[in-house]
Design a protein around this motif. Structure first.
Motif, PDB file in Angstrom:
ATOM      1  N   UNK A  36       0.874  -1.171   0.000  1.00 45.42           N
ATOM      2  CA  UNK A  36       0.000   0.000   0.000  1.00 45.42           C
ATOM      3  C   UNK A  36       0.909   1.217   0.000  1.00 45.42           C
ATOM      4  N   UNK A  37       1.046   1.826  -1.166  1.00 43.68           N
ATOM      5  CA  UNK A  37       1.908   2.984  -1.290  1.00 43.68           C
ATOM      6  C   UNK A  37       1.199   4.008  -2.172  1.00 43.68           C
ATOM      7  N   UNK A  38       1.952   4.952  -2.752  1.00 41.78           N
ATOM      8  CA  UNK A  38       1.331   6.013  -3.544  1.00 41.78           C
ATOM      9  C   UNK A  38       2.020   6.135  -4.894  1.00 41.78           C
ATOM     10  N   UNK A  42       1.907  11.401  -8.469  1.00 42.47           N
ATOM     11  CA  UNK A  42       0.673  11.978  -7.904  1.00 42.47           C
ATOM     12  C   UNK A  42       0.462  11.346  -6.538  1.00 42.47           C
ATOM     13  N   UNK A  43       1.202  11.793  -5.505  1.00 33.81           N
ATOM     14  CA  UNK A  43       1.203  11.095  -4.222  1.00 33.81           C
ATOM     15  C   UNK A  43      -0.117  11.124  -3.463  1.00 33.81           C
ATOM     16  N   UNK A 299      -0.432  14.751   5.732  1.00 36.26           N
ATOM     17  CA  UNK A 299      -1.446  15.238   4.799  1.00 36.26           C
ATOM     18  C   UNK A 299      -2.010  14.087   3.960  1.00 36.26           C
ATOM     19  N   UNK A 300      -1.142  13.195   3.499  1.00 34.71           N
ATOM     20  CA  UNK A 300      -1.615  12.096   2.670  1.00 34.71           C
ATOM     21  C   UNK A 300      -2.496  11.133   3.449  1.00 34.71           C
ATOM     22  N   UNK A 304      -6.024  10.291   1.727  1.00 36.25           N
ATOM     23  CA  UNK A 304      -6.247   9.013   1.069  1.00 36.25           C
ATOM     24  C   UNK A 304      -7.452   8.281   1.665  1.00 36.25           C
ATOM     25  N   UNK A 305      -8.252   7.707   0.794  1.00 36.31           N
ATOM     26  CA  UNK A 305      -9.474   7.015   1.200  1.00 36.31           C
ATOM     27  C   UNK A 305      -9.149   5.792   2.047  1.00 36.31           C
TER      28      UNK A 305
END
Length: 309
Positions: A36-38, A42-43, A299-300, A304-305
């Motif tokens: 599970x990363x980004x 587009x992080x 922030x992410x 993130x959902x």
């Protein structure tokens, strides 16, 4: 001719909802979420990886779920269908399993003598389960039994208006023509990994695909290590392909180039693997960020959902 490529490494697609995507691949298909990363570029968008217990090359389906992304348009110049390997004689068990989840697009056919269960993903992505003699060990931690569990990739289909130039490219990459059925030609890497088949479906009158949710973004091919990758890159450059420099993707190193038919190819290393920053027993549990985005963690994590697991 290149002889370093072993078969598929991973397949990366686009999705419209991270939670729905995660539920489908873990609960319905029974795969393990191994990372599970980004998205590096587009992080604020996840990059989710699903595969076997360790995320072995040749088993890993990955997704960029862009929230509320529009559906892609099917056509030529894309990967039309991604196929997974299942044990011989388990098609009916999968049909029964899919019925309990109301999976869309379910059908059956036979290609090159192999029974297939066709089905759609949440965004209209097209998949197949192919009965084959495959001794890879499936992930069973999500409720799908070992007797019927997905072994990894079987193959991927490229849909093209003209097959000739892409056929030449595959053969330069070490694939050999195996068989032709109607408008489909099968290529295989002799002595490759267990995900060593590419089918080219030639459709001269079809319109061009438009990428969106449910579209394959790229096909990634496996090489053992960075030295072999550099050899492949140099060979492609010498042949006239425009190839990116080597890019560090944390869990593998990658190069990219566009094929004559329009499909984006990646060549990825089998090293260092998905356990470089997580113990194998806990793969895919924590949010892992590329080092350049670590300062954005707070922030992410708020943006993130939640995946619901």
């Amino acid at each position: 001719m290149i002889n370093q490529i072993k078969g598929l490494h991973h397949v990366t697609s686009l999705a419209s909802d991270a939670r729905e995507n995660n539920a489908f691949f873990t609960n319905v298909l029974g795969l393990r979420r191994v990372k599970k990363t980004v998205n590096f570029d587009a992080p604020d968008v996840y990059h989710l990886y699903y595969g076997d217990e360790a995320g072995t090359p040749g088993t890993v389906m990955t997704y960029f779920p862009f929230p509320n992304a529009g559906r892609g348009r099917k056509g030529v110049g894309e990967v039309g269908r991604t196929a997974f390997s299942i044990p011989t004689g388990t098609s009916q068990a999968w049909l029964d399993h899919f019925a309990t989840f109301e999976v869309a697009g379910v059908a059956q056919d036979t290609r090159f003598g192999e029974k297939r269960v066709l089905f759609d993903g949440p965004d209209g992505d097209q998949f197949a389960l192919v009965e084959s003699n495959d001794d890879r060990t499936p992930w069973t931690g999500n409720g799908v039994s070992e007797e019927m569990g997905i072994r990894g990739f079987h193959s991927a289909d490229m849909r093209l208006q003209q097959a000739a130039m892409s056929s030449e490219l595959l053969q330069f990459m070490g694939y050999e023509k195996l068989d032709t059925q109607d408008n489909v030609t099968r290529f295989i890497v002799p002595g490759g990994n267990d995900a060593n088949i590419i089918d080219i479906e030639e459709i001269p009158t079809a319109g061009h695909a438009a990428q969106g949710a449910g579209s394959v973004h790229h096909l990634a091919f496996a090489v053992d290590n960075r030295a072999r990758q550099i050899e492949v890159r140099e060979a492609l450059l010498d042949t006239g392909y425009q190839v990116t420099p080597v890019i560090d993707r944390d869990y593998f190193y990658a190069i990219y180039f566009r094929t004559p038919g329009g499909v984006l190819f990646e060549v990825a290393t089998n090293e260092p693997g998905f356990d470089r920053d997580e113990d194998t027993a806990h793969l895919g549990e924590a949010l892992k960020l590329p080092s350049q985005h670590e300062h954005l963690r707070a922030r992410l994590e708020s943006l993130l959902q939640p995946l619901g697991d």
